[in-house]
Design an enzyme around this catalytic site. Structure first.
Site, PDB file in Angstrom:
ATOM      1  N   GLU A 170       0.858  -1.182   0.000  1.00  0.00           N
ATOM      2  CA  GLU A 170       0.000   0.000   0.000  1.00  0.00           C
ATOM      3  C   GLU A 170       0.898   1.237   0.000  1.00  0.00           C
ATOM      4  O   GLU A 170       1.804   1.363   0.827  1.00  0.00           O
ATOM      5  CB  GLU A 170      -0.901  -0.020   1.243  1.00  0.00           C
ATOM      6  N   ASN A 212      -3.164  -1.508   7.802  1.00  0.00           N
ATOM      7  CA  ASN A 212      -4.496  -1.993   7.424  1.00  0.00           C
ATOM      8  C   ASN A 212      -4.381  -3.509   7.343  1.00  0.00           C
ATOM      9  O   ASN A 212      -3.821  -4.048   6.394  1.00  0.00           O
ATOM     10  CB  ASN A 212      -4.923  -1.429   6.065  1.00  0.00           C
ATOM     11  N   LYS A 305      -3.532  -0.043  14.230  1.00  0.00           N
ATOM     12  CA  LYS A 305      -4.378   1.017  13.670  1.00  0.00           C
ATOM     13  C   LYS A 305      -5.796   0.661  14.085  1.00  0.00           C
ATOM     14  O   LYS A 305      -6.354  -0.328  13.620  1.00  0.00           O
ATOM     15  CB  LYS A 305      -4.243   1.046  12.152  1.00  0.00           C
ATOM     16  N   GLU A 309     -10.393   4.579   9.542  1.00  0.00           N
ATOM     17  CA  GLU A 309     -10.563   4.176   8.142  1.00  0.00           C
ATOM     18  C   GLU A 309     -11.042   2.734   8.001  1.00  0.00           C
ATOM     19  O   GLU A 309     -10.497   1.953   7.221  1.00  0.00           O
ATOM     20  CB  GLU A 309      -9.259   4.388   7.367  1.00  0.00           C
ATOM     21  N   LYS A 376       1.335  10.907  13.641  1.00  0.00           N
ATOM     22  CA  LYS A 376       1.831  11.417  12.353  1.00  0.00           C
ATOM     23  C   LYS A 376       2.375  12.829  12.544  1.00  0.00           C
ATOM     24  O   LYS A 376       1.870  13.581  13.379  1.00  0.00           O
ATOM     25  CB  LYS A 376       0.716  11.437  11.310  1.00  0.00           C
ATOM     26  N   ASP A 381      -2.397  14.316   6.925  1.00  0.00           N
ATOM     27  CA  ASP A 381      -1.974  13.001   6.432  1.00  0.00           C
ATOM     28  C   ASP A 381      -0.784  13.116   5.476  1.00  0.00           C
ATOM     29  O   ASP A 381      -0.964  12.972   4.269  1.00  0.00           O
ATOM     30  CB  ASP A 381      -3.158  12.328   5.711  1.00  0.00           C
ATOM     31  N   GLU A 409       3.733   9.195  -0.910  1.00  0.00           N
ATOM     32  CA  GLU A 409       2.321   9.095  -1.282  1.00  0.00           C
ATOM     33  C   GLU A 409       1.765  10.377  -1.892  1.00  0.00           C
ATOM     34  O   GLU A 409       1.055  10.337  -2.898  1.00  0.00           O
ATOM     35  CB  GLU A 409       1.499   8.702  -0.040  1.00  0.00           C
ATOM     36  N   TRP A 552     -12.210  17.696  -3.099  1.00  0.00           N
ATOM     37  CA  TRP A 552     -12.191  17.726  -1.628  1.00  0.00           C
ATOM     38  C   TRP A 552     -12.428  19.162  -1.151  1.00  0.00           C
ATOM     39  O   TRP A 552     -11.551  19.762  -0.533  1.00  0.00           O
ATOM     40  CB  TRP A 552     -10.826  17.302  -1.100  1.00  0.00           C
TER      41      TRP A 552
HETATM   42  C1  GCU Z   1      -3.406   7.498   4.484  1.00  0.00           C
HETATM   43  C2  GCU Z   1      -3.136   6.560   3.359  1.00  0.00           C
HETATM   44  C3  GCU Z   1      -3.692   5.186   3.629  1.00  0.00           C
HETATM   45  C4  GCU Z   1      -3.219   4.700   4.995  1.00  0.00           C
HETATM   46  C5  GCU Z   1      -3.497   5.724   6.069  1.00  0.00           C
HETATM   47  C6  GCU Z   1      -2.862   5.373   7.405  1.00  0.00           C
HETATM   48  O1  GCU Z   1      -4.764   7.776   4.594  1.00  0.00           O
HETATM   49  O2  GCU Z   1      -3.699   7.069   2.170  1.00  0.00           O
HETATM   50  O3  GCU Z   1      -3.262   4.316   2.614  1.00  0.00           O
HETATM   51  O4  GCU Z   1      -3.824   3.508   5.303  1.00  0.00           O
HETATM   52  O5  GCU Z   1      -2.955   6.954   5.692  1.00  0.00           O
HETATM   53  O6  GCU Z   1      -1.867   5.984   7.743  1.00  0.00           O
HETATM   54  O7  GCU Z   1      -3.360   4.511   8.118  1.00  0.00           O
END
Ligand code: GCU
Length: 690
Positions: A170, A212, A305, A309, A376, A381, A409, A552
């Site tokens: 990812e 994730n 995490k 999300e 972070k 982000d 990213e 956005w």
């Molecule tokens: C961002 C990113 C995701 C990631 C997330 C995270 O949103 O785009 O891919 O999972 O950060 O840090 O958990």
């Protein structure tokens, strides 16, 4: 083991051309007396063979006792292990060092010149060996050494966002995952070389799978993410695979970590709940931790995490994040393990910037000692530039980790050259209370603190997808070890080890790297505090590469009146989470640093900045300037043709061609968007575009 062809990166160990230097190095390093026993010493010997073999054209003679009748040798071991060390260095001085520290000193022993490399623990010998080799690879003298090094951060970790079994990464732009989960526990030579790269810059932790860990149960989850099966690594049959990787990392002083799913007690244990206060859940985590440590005695811990999300978490059971983290922490505590609990949580707030602080700050003091809250660098982000998160310095009773993103990213992914060391310096030097409490110190010193960086490598033959992105991993490790290093020094080291010491090459590559981040901010954002204007797309794994400012609206709130977000007390109130005098400075449009202005303030398009230029004009100017800068960097790279080997030169040159086009795309999209909303034309006649 299959032989793969891939780059040596900064561990190329090209022959030293300067004869005088090379002779001096030979005199001190041809003979090496290295102690034996610990697994790390195998790594030390191997590196000496490779490093000195490459640099000096001859592998060293490795002795098992002090070499006789030679003038000049290297002695590597713990203080009590060998006479040349115990008789020339005060063992108490060494024992007093940080567990991972080391000392390199030029001494005379029984009439012979001796370079002593010693440390309180074997891991320090690995770092010291890389240090010594780095000195030679960058052309530094080694005749009169007195180096004492200790890491500033206790944990210096890489968070891989690799999806086991499916093999993708990812936000990875360098091919597929390095870790072949289908074939593990079979090992690959490349795992050792990865560990060497990491240890050479002081990394001491690797979390091997994506945060994730399971398909998010969110709208839009589709086959693109359906391979997120990292939660399965905690299953008994897969732990053997993790243990195999750990056996490699261990030799280089690196601890292995796993990202785990909060609902593991249900997914793996078959329980009906993952409620952290349920005794069966407590018991399940304790049993699982015991199983993990049975197989991997030096296991680092779990990265989590949660409630973010689509990943599950304690909120599912009406528990807070401290209760959520502590049940796992209690399971790990008897084994010396740690939970890295991510603060990346946002949901109910219209302004997501405020959420992490609101969630975590009230819980200061509630987390067990072996929980690190992983924050972070900024409140959104990993945008090209963000203000520093308000949580740094706000939780004195909690171990803190700073999370940085090494992979690009939002900064051009595998195509744009964007060197992030200057960004990280800005974050680490940020004074959280205006009173000399920079993030690096707020983080430093306490037990369980550290830095975690989102990984950047894949199975691409050059590891990074873009040769210049290697500088980011290099610089990340060096800054984690010593945040006081300046960007120029780190950059110079990487270039000399990667491309040699031709002055034009060193100067040109250094300029390209050091100027690339500001250029990226300009064309990606307009340079005065806007962000998050990228394309998302339909897929659950969003694009985040192309421009799409209209997608956005909540991140910039552009309309006919103006642009930017009011985050003062009149608006979302985010600014009030900072401590004084930072809060006051940011709250005032006059005092707020221009580069963050529209993050904190909503201003009319024609609001005048300090130099009399309007907001809209500055946005135009910066977008155009960013592209001009990328063109200049492109040309600087072109000028190196012939000075750098064709393969690497062409690789970067091709990406620079695309980088220019993409920067133009961003500029054109952004300036058109600004013009459409403001109705104000560029005073230099460039917008509207023809
Ligand atoms: C961002 C990113 C995701 C990631 C997330 C995270 O949103 O785009 O891919 O999972 O950060 O840090 O958990």
């Amino acid at each position: 083991m299959p032989v793969e062809d891939y780059d040596d990166c900064w561990l190329r160990y090209e022959p030293v051309e300067d004869e005088e230097l090379s002779n001096a190095y030979r005199r001190h390093c041809t003979h090496a007396y290295v102690s034996e026993g610990a697994p790390e010493l195998g790594a030390v010997r191997e590196e000496l063979r490779r490093g000195l073999g490459g640099l000096l054209g001859r592998e060293p003679h490795l002795w098992q006792h002090p070499p006789r009748s030679v003038d000049g040798f290297l002695a590597i071991g713990l203080p009590d292990e060998m006479r040349p060390i115990s008789e020339s260095v005060d063992p108490d001085e060494v024992r007093g060092l940080h567990d991972e520290g080391y000392l390199i000193r030029s001494v005379e022993w029984e009439g012979s010149d001796c370079t002593v490399l010693t440390a309180p623990r074997d891991r320090g010998l690995v770092y010291g060996t890389f240090h010594l080799l780095r000195l030679m690879a960058t052309g530094e003298p080694i005749i009169d050494l007195d180096v004492v090094e200790e890491p500033a951060n206790e944990t210096r970790m890489i968070n891989h966002w690799d999806d086991p079994f499916r093999g993708s990464v990812e936000r990875g732009y360098a091919g597929r995952t390095l870790f072949d989960w289908e074939r593990l526990p079979d090992l690959k030579e490349r795992y050792y070389d990865y560990a060497r790269l990491l240890a050479s810059v002081g990394i001491n932790g690797v979390s091997v799978n994506n945060v994730n860990t399971k398909i998010p149960g969110r709208e839009g989850a589709n086959e693109v993410v359906s391979g997120q099966a990292g939660w399965q690594l905690l299953e008994s049959e897969n732990l053997e695979k993790v243990a195999a990787l750990a056996s490699v990392f261990r030799q280089y002083g690196i601890k292995t970590y796993l990202s785990v799913n909060y609902a593991s007690p249900m997914l793996i244990g078959g329980l009906e709940t993952a409620d952290p206060l349920d005794p069966a859940v407590e018991e399940w985590w304790a049993g699982k931790a015991e199983e993990v440590y049975d197989r991997i005695p030096d296991f680092g811990g779990f990265v989590v995490k949660a409630d973010s999300e689509g990943q599950t978490g304690p909120y599912d059971y009406d528990r807070d994040h401290a209760e959520g983290a502590n049940v796992i922490a209690r399971a790990l505590a008897p084994h010396g393990g740690r939970v890295w609990w991510r603060a990346f949580v946002y949901s109910e707030h219209e302004d997501r910037a405020v959420q992490a602080y609101e969630t975590f700050e009230p819980l200061d003091g509630e987390f067990h000692e072996n929980v690190t809250v992983q924050i972070k660098n900024g409140p959104i982000d990993f945008q090209p530039r963000e203000p520093v998160s308000t949580l740094f310095g706000a939780m004195p009773e909690t171990a803190m980790g700073c999370e940085l993103q090494i992979t690009g990213e939002y900064t051009g992914q595998g195509v744009h050259a964007c060197y992030l060391v200057p960004q990280w310096k800005e974050v680490l030097e940020f004074d959280t209370d205006g009173n000399g409490s920079p993030v690096k110190d707020v983080l430093g010193g306490t037990e369980g603190q550290g830095i975690a960086g989102v990984g950047v490598v894949g199975d691409d033959p050059n590891w990074f997808g873009h040769h210049l992105a290697g500088a980011n991993l290099y610089g990340y490790g060096r800054l984690c070890w010593d945040p006081d290093l300046d960007s120029e020094t780190v950059t110079d080291e990487w270039i000399r080890q990667s491309f040699g010491d031709d002055p034009t090459t060193v100067e040109t590559v250094s300029e390209i790297l050091l100027d690339s981040w500001e250029a990226s901010i300009d064309y990606h954002t307009g340079g005065i505090g806007l962000m998050h204007m990228m394309y998302n797309g339909e897929a659950a794994l969003e694009n985040h590469y192309d421009p799409s400012p209209g997608e956005w609206p909540e991140y910039h709130v552009a309309d006919g009146e103006g642009i930017g977000i009011d985050r003062t007390s009149e608006g979302s109130g985010y600014v009030e989470q900072y401590r004084e005098p930072v809060a006051e400075r940011y709250a005032s449009p006059e005092d707020c640093p221009e580069e963050l202005l529209l993050f904190f303030h909503r201003l009319p398009w024609e609001h005048e900045l300090a130099d009399g230029t309007t907001v809209i004009q500055r946005l135009y100017d910066n977008c155009f300037a960013g592209v001009e800068e990328v063109r200049r960097l492109h040309d600087r790279w072109s000028s190196l043709e012939g000075d750098i080997d064709d393969r690497r030169h062409r690789h970067v040159a091709e990406r620079f061609d695309e980088h220019v086009l993409q920067a133009e795309r961003w500029r054109d999209t952004l300036v058109t968007f600004f013009h459409e909303h403001s109705g104000v034309a560029d005073e230099r006649g460039r917008v509207p575009l023809d």
